[in-house]
Enzyme design. Structure first.
Site, short mmCIF file in Angstrom:
data_model
loop_
_atom_site.label_atom_id
_atom_site.label_comp_id
_atom_site.label_asym_id
_atom_site.label_seq_id
_atom_site.Cartn_x
_atom_site.Cartn_y
_atom_site.Cartn_z
N LYS A 232 2.16 0.41 -1.62
CA LYS A 232 2.68 -1.50 -1.93
C LYS A 232 3.99 -1.65 -3.51
O LYS A 232 4.87 -2.23 -3.26
CB LYS A 232 1.69 -2.09 -2.83
N ASP A 250 -0.87 -7.09 -1.13
CA ASP A 250 -1.88 -6.86 -2.64
C ASP A 250 -3.35 -7.41 -2.17
O ASP A 250 -3.58 -7.88 -1.07
CB ASP A 250 -1.20 -7.52 -4.04
#
Length: 364
Positions: A232, A250
């Protein structure tokens, strides 16, 4: 001799007669007593019969009198039927209020139909958020990777309020690598988990200084080797500091793509792969910004503002949140609700769209 025998046998007859009389008398007396006993028994039976006849009417009367009670009980039975008729009131209570629409059912569609719907949603989001951008303040790749690591378990606003002091004191990876951990902890305290985050950013800075000449690498396989950097964080850095496409999964991104039924996966890597297959690679970075912006401003986790959502006609989850337009507008956040954003230094396009800069730490 004959005379003598006759004389001797004569007295026997009177004795026999007397005995016979006595026996007859006794027999008569016995039969009389038996007759008396029989009469008494017969009288007793008659009395019992009379008594039973007298008792019978009482029982009959009692049973006849008690009978209406059963009849009354039977008459009371319809009350149960009435209660059963009242049951639909419960069913009415379970129905949702007219103002609250029921969520739509799962969509059954082909892969091609899913691709078309997903891309249409992204086009709509691009019109709603033409100013979408990363909501972390940064001036270079080093600041962005540090800010992204610090954003775990806190808001971008809190990170943006904290990093100015950190970067003012430690502007380069070499500076932060040589920092006193206790001093860094004090700076990072507002972000939460400050001890673990201090260890990560100092370790990350040492790796950059020692292994990459103080420069943030521009490859995914190198970025994920840095302490505290996962896929991420790596995609945030690659997409926004190097212009290389990546999908940032997310909590907001994962929640919305499941609501839109783009995928039912929950593992971030699997979500990334499933959604990436629906869009051209060149759109991945801006797609991430569009979806995350929408999740923070309108499609909230606990109470989505469905009544103020421009995607309502395309959304399978419409109705999970507030559908009344007036009430839904009160749920809007950041520039959509007229409130400050998360960046202290947002891009000009955001300001032109009505966005308000966030206040610095301690300003309110």
């Amino acid at each position: 001799m004959k005379t003598t025998k006759a004389a001797k046998s004569t007295p026997v007859k009177p004795v026999a007669k007397k005995a016979a009389k006595k026996a007859a008398q006794k027999a008569t007396a016995a039969s009389g007593k038996a007759t008396g006993v029989a009469k008494k028994a017969t009288a007793t039976i008659k009395k019992a019969a009379a008594a039973s006849k007298k008792a019978a009417p009482a029982k009959t009367a009692a049973s006849k009198k008690a009978a209406p009670a059963k009849t009354v009980a039977k008459k009371a039975a319809p009350a149960k039927t009435v209660a059963k008729k009242a049951a639909p009131a419960k069913t009415v209570a379970k129905k949702p209020a007219p103002a609250q629409a029921a969520p739509k059912k799962a969509i059954v569609e082909s892969h091609a139909a899913l691709v078309r719907r997903a891309r249409r949603i992204n086009r709509e989001l691009a019109e709603v958020y033409p100013y979408a951008h990363p909501e972390l303040d940064f001036e270079n790749p080093f600041q962005l990777v540090i800010a992204t690591v610090l954003s775990a378990q806190t808001t971008d606003l809190r990170v943006n309020q904290t990093t100015p002091g950190l970067f003012a004191k430690y502007p380069t990876p070499e500076d932060l690598a040589a920092a006193n951990p206790e001093e860094v902890e004090e700076i990072l305290r507002p972000t939460g988990f400050f001890r673990a985050k201090t260890k990560s950013v100092i370790g990350l800075s040492k790796a950059l200084a020692e292994d990459f000449g103080g420069e943030v690498p521009g490859r995914l396989e190198d970025l994920v080797k840095l302490p505290g950097v996962g896929r991420k964080t790596a995609f945030v850095v690659l997409g926004n500091a190097f212009g290389r496409p990546g999908i940032t999964v997310d909590t907001h991104f994962g929640r919305l793509v499941r609501r839109w039924q783009w995928t039912d996966e929950t593992d971030p890597d699997k979500v990334e792969a499933a959604v990436g297959a629906l869009f051209p690679k060149s759109e991945w970075t801006m797609l991430s910004h569009h979806v995350i912006f929408h999740g923070r401003r309108i499609c909230h986790a606990r109470k989505p503002a469905c009544g103020a959502c421009p995607l309502a006609p395309l959304c399978p989850a419409y109705g999970e949140g507030e559908t009344d337009p007036e009430k839904a507008r009160k749920l809007l956040k950041y520039e959509k609700g007229g409130f400050p954003g998360q960046r202290l230094n947002p891009p000009q396009s955001y300001l032109d769209a009505g966005g308000i800069p966030a206040p610095p730490l301690g300003a309110g």
